[in-house]
Design an enzyme around this catalytic site. Structure first.
Site, mmCIF file in Angstrom:
data_model
loop_
_atom_site.group_PDB
_atom_site.id
_atom_site.type_symbol
_atom_site.label_atom_id
_atom_site.label_comp_id
_atom_site.label_asym_id
_atom_site.label_seq_id
_atom_site.Cartn_x
_atom_site.Cartn_y
_atom_site.Cartn_z
ATOM 1 N N HIS A 1 0.899 -0.994 -0.135
ATOM 2 C CA HIS A 1 0.061 0.001 0.038
ATOM 3 C C HIS A 1 0.913 1.211 0.150
ATOM 4 C CE1 HIS A 1 -3.116 2.958 1.183
ATOM 5 N NE2 HIS A 1 -3.947 1.866 0.843
ATOM 6 N N ASP B 1 -7.951 -5.013 -0.394
ATOM 7 C CA ASP B 1 -8.510 -5.797 -1.306
ATOM 8 C C ASP B 1 -8.090 -7.460 -1.455
ATOM 9 O OD1 ASP B 1 -7.703 -3.054 -3.307
ATOM 10 O OD2 ASP B 1 -9.586 -3.757 -3.266
HETATM 11 C C1 SDX Z 1 -6.017 0.153 -3.013
HETATM 12 O O1 SDX Z 1 -4.011 4.662 -1.858
HETATM 13 C C2 SDX Z 1 -5.040 4.260 -1.157
HETATM 14 O O2 SDX Z 1 -5.601 4.455 -0.216
HETATM 15 C C3 SDX Z 1 -5.788 3.139 -2.165
HETATM 16 C C4 SDX Z 1 -6.835 2.114 -1.451
HETATM 17 C C5 SDX Z 1 -8.221 3.036 -1.166
HETATM 18 O O3 SDX Z 1 -8.811 2.363 -0.065
HETATM 19 O O4 SDX Z 1 -8.295 3.877 -2.011
HETATM 20 O O5 SDX Z 1 -6.393 1.684 -0.196
HETATM 21 C C6 SDX Z 1 -7.188 1.058 -2.293
HETATM 22 O O6 SDX Z 1 -5.920 0.732 -4.035
HETATM 23 C C7 SDX Z 1 -5.341 -0.728 -2.263
HETATM 24 C C8 SDX Z 1 -4.007 -1.149 -3.211
HETATM 25 C C9 SDX Z 1 -4.655 -2.364 -3.860
HETATM 26 N N1 SDX Z 1 -3.536 -2.585 -5.167
HETATM 27 C C10 SDX Z 1 -2.916 -3.983 -4.904
HETATM 28 O O7 SDX Z 1 -3.242 -4.792 -4.079
HETATM 29 C C11 SDX Z 1 -1.885 -4.118 -6.130
HETATM 30 C C12 SDX Z 1 -0.543 -4.624 -5.613
HETATM 31 N N2 SDX Z 1 0.301 -3.659 -4.957
HETATM 32 C C13 SDX Z 1 0.787 -2.925 -5.558
HETATM 33 O O8 SDX Z 1 0.766 -2.838 -6.909
HETATM 34 C C14 SDX Z 1 1.670 -1.745 -4.798
HETATM 35 O O9 SDX Z 1 1.845 -2.165 -3.469
HETATM 36 C C15 SDX Z 1 0.713 -0.536 -4.814
HETATM 37 C C16 SDX Z 1 0.483 -0.148 -6.044
HETATM 38 C C17 SDX Z 1 -0.547 -0.887 -3.644
HETATM 39 C C18 SDX Z 1 1.426 0.478 -3.944
HETATM 40 O O10 SDX Z 1 2.788 0.868 -4.917
HETATM 41 P P1 SDX Z 1 3.926 2.102 -4.474
HETATM 42 O O11 SDX Z 1 3.424 2.689 -3.106
HETATM 43 O O12 SDX Z 1 3.982 2.682 -5.599
HETATM 44 O O13 SDX Z 1 4.993 1.057 -4.073
HETATM 45 P P2 SDX Z 1 6.176 0.438 -5.092
HETATM 46 O O14 SDX Z 1 5.273 0.083 -6.342
HETATM 47 O O15 SDX Z 1 7.168 1.551 -5.314
HETATM 48 O O16 SDX Z 1 6.818 -0.396 -4.476
HETATM 49 C C19 SDX Z 1 7.681 -0.648 -3.365
HETATM 50 C C20 SDX Z 1 8.640 -1.738 -3.670
HETATM 51 C C21 SDX Z 1 9.116 -2.202 -4.929
HETATM 52 O O17 SDX Z 1 9.938 -3.051 -4.657
HETATM 53 P P3 SDX Z 1 11.446 -2.375 -4.911
HETATM 54 O O18 SDX Z 1 11.445 -1.493 -6.324
HETATM 55 O O19 SDX Z 1 11.825 -1.438 -3.880
HETATM 56 O O20 SDX Z 1 12.487 -3.563 -5.118
HETATM 57 O O21 SDX Z 1 7.502 -2.932 -3.286
HETATM 58 C C22 SDX Z 1 7.536 -3.965 -4.308
HETATM 59 C C23 SDX Z 1 7.819 -3.101 -5.407
HETATM 60 O O22 SDX Z 1 7.923 -4.027 -6.434
HETATM 61 N N3 SDX Z 1 6.178 -4.273 -3.990
HETATM 62 C C24 SDX Z 1 5.460 -5.424 -4.439
HETATM 63 C C25 SDX Z 1 4.291 -5.338 -4.231
HETATM 64 N N4 SDX Z 1 3.825 -4.185 -3.900
HETATM 65 C C26 SDX Z 1 4.802 -3.409 -3.747
HETATM 66 N N5 SDX Z 1 6.044 -6.565 -4.872
HETATM 67 C C27 SDX Z 1 5.348 -7.573 -4.822
HETATM 68 N N6 SDX Z 1 3.932 -7.826 -4.785
HETATM 69 C C28 SDX Z 1 3.371 -6.507 -4.144
HETATM 70 N N7 SDX Z 1 1.832 -6.459 -4.295
#
Ligand code: SDX
Length: 428
Positions: free
Chosen positions: A307, A364
């Site tokens: 998140h 989710d």
């Molecule tokens: C919602 O913002 C809100 O409040 C949203 C929400 C709401 O109520 O409105 O809470 C609802 O959208 C919840 C999130 C639902 N999305 C998912 O579950 C999709 C999977 N999660 C991700 O794609 C990710 O965690 C995000 C999009 C939610 C957040 O992404 P960020 O903050 O941009 O973080 P990032 O992509 O920069 O990740 C940081 C690191 C990275 O690794 P490094 O580059 O540091 O090596 O964490 C890794 C990412 O690769 N990472 C994951 C991951 N989420 C982040 N690796 C594997 N699986 C994951 N799910």
């Protein structure tokens, strides 16, 4: 004494005011910084930048705190109802019993939609995703209520649009579903409460009498409360920036629906179930899929994990996880993907990759399991998220308009070609 921050750039020192919120959050106010220095700040994805000051929702990602107008989400999920929470978010205070009764009655009296909506539905192929149908139907209301397009409408007209939106979204959502499965639409039954009416429109058939299961209606009401607002997330920021151009509430909400659709945002609840079913079909080897989620060169992500703000447990995920167990037990349903989800969660919470990146289950991760147990099809999961988030979007749009926020227009750093002369194509 109010604090200030200093930025030293190009040998000059600029003093900037620091704003402190009611929960002691601090922000450097850069509103005048470019005018003073000619320099902008850059923050891809707005990970560190506040867009507004808001009194609606407070969350603390490090401590896993979420409050609507100061009330903890745990108490609202346990004691309130979705309509009461909607009233709280939109108007700022919990309603008296009279206010809530009048609010519910107003909404009930606007659930019917124009018969022409069926012609719009008929224009969609049955394979249309319900989120695209929903945003189209919401936008279509600008044609039926052209007055709502005019900016700076009086409060009572804006309030009528608010009531119409809350009332008609369940009808649009249920009719989009009926269209998808090729069934005739079911009209609202105004003797039912908000969630029961939606479930009735979703699952009743013209020939049969359909009884709403109170366990299902109560579980849905709790899920909608948990989704009702979440401060400046992607779709809410979309609603605010579209509304900042003085676009109508209908147009702003339709934009929010489309932003929510993405699999990184509200579309994740559908993606989670598809992921869990994929893992189940692949033999349930969660270690293999965990390795894929961690592999840099593999685009696979553990959907429902991580998140932007929560770097601890998403408090909503904790509530939904318990509700999933309760609902499945009450309905006598077993779902093998629930066991796979719990296995993935246990492994991830022990895995250095996830622990170092503070990746926990988000709202989710478990919600789809409950929706499935309630009989709601996977492609409707994000529509359910939109139904829940609607009062939050409305409250944020209303706050932005009442505060007279300026039109949203971020700056950029240009990295393209510098000036060059045109060359006649014949000579190129
Ligand atoms: C919602 O913002 C809100 O409040 C949203 C929400 C709401 O109520 O409105 O809470 C609802 O959208 C919840 C999130 C639902 N999305 C998912 O579950 C999709 C999977 N999660 C991700 O794609 C990710 O965690 C995000 C999009 C939610 C957040 O992404 P960020 O903050 O941009 O973080 P990032 O992509 O920069 O990740 C940081 C690191 C990275 O690794 P490094 O580059 O540091 O090596 O964490 C890794 C990412 O690769 N990472 C994951 C991951 N989420 C982040 N690796 C594997 N699986 C994951 N799910």
């Amino acid at each position: 004494m109010s604090q200030t921050a200093q930025i030293i750039i190009n040998g000059k020192t600029f003093e900037l005011p620091v704003t402190v919120g009611s929960a002691d959050e601090e922000a450097i106010d850069i509103s005048k910084f470019r005018g003073q220095s000619g320099v902008i700040t850059l923050d891809r994805g707005f990970k560190n930048t506040g867009s507004c000051e808001s009194a609606i929702t407070f969350l603390n990602g490090e401590k896993g705190i979420l409050r609507y107008r100061g009330y903890p989400i745990e108490q609202l999920a346990d004691k309130s109802t979705f309509l009461e929470v909607s009233y709280l978010l939109i108007y700022g205070e919990l309603p008296t019993s009279t206010e809530l009764e009048s609010f519910a009655k107003e909404i009930t009296s606007h659930t019917l939609v124009n018969e022409d909506i069926k012609k719009i539905l008929d224009g969609f192929p049955s394979l249309a995703h319900p989120m695209g149908v929903l945003s189209s139907l919401v936008t279509s209301q600008t044609a039926y209520y052209p007055q709502s397009l005019l900016p700076n409408r009086p409060e009572e007209e804006i309030n009528l649009s608010i009531i119409r939106l809350l009332a008609k979204m369940p009808t649009f959502a249920a009719w989009a579903y009926k269209k998808k499965i090729g069934h005739p639409v079911i009209y609202p039954n105004n003797s039912l409460d908000y969630c029961s009416n939606f479930l009735h429109m979703m699952f009743a058939l013209p020939a049969d009498s359909y009884e709403v299961d109170p366990v299902v209606a109560n579980a849905l009401d709790k899920l909608l409360i948990l989704h009702a607002d979440h401060e400046q997330n992607c779709s809410t920021s979309t609603v605010r920036i579209v509304g900042s151009s003085q676009a109508s509430l209908w147009a702003s909400i339709a934009a929010g629906i489309n932003a929510l659709w993405g699999p990184l945002h509200g579309g994740a609840n559908q993606a989670v179930i598809e992921m869990l079913e994929g893992i189940k079909a692949d033999g349930g080897d969660t270690k293999k899929w965990m390795a894929k989620a961690k592999a840099k060169d593999d685009p696979f992500r553990l959907m429902g994990f991580g998140h932007r703000v929560y770097k601890n447990f998403d408090p909503r995920a904790r509530i939904i996880k318990k509700a999933a167990d309760d609902v499945l037990n009450q309905l006598g349903v077993t779902d093998p993907v629930l066991d796979i989800a719990k296995g993935l969660e246990e492994e991830a919470l022990r895995d250095d990759y996830f622990v170092e990146r503070k990746l926990y289950p988000n709202v989710d991760f478990y919600s789809g399991i409950i929706y499935r147990a309630l009989g709601i099809p996977t492609e409707m999961f994000t529509v359910m998220f939109a139904l829940g988030r609607l009062p939050g979007w409305i409250a944020q749009w209303k706050e932005m308009r009442e505060k007279g926020e300026p039109i949203g227009r971020p700056r950029q750093i240009y990295v393209g070609e510098n000036e060059r002369d045109y060359v006649d194509t014949a000579k190129r």
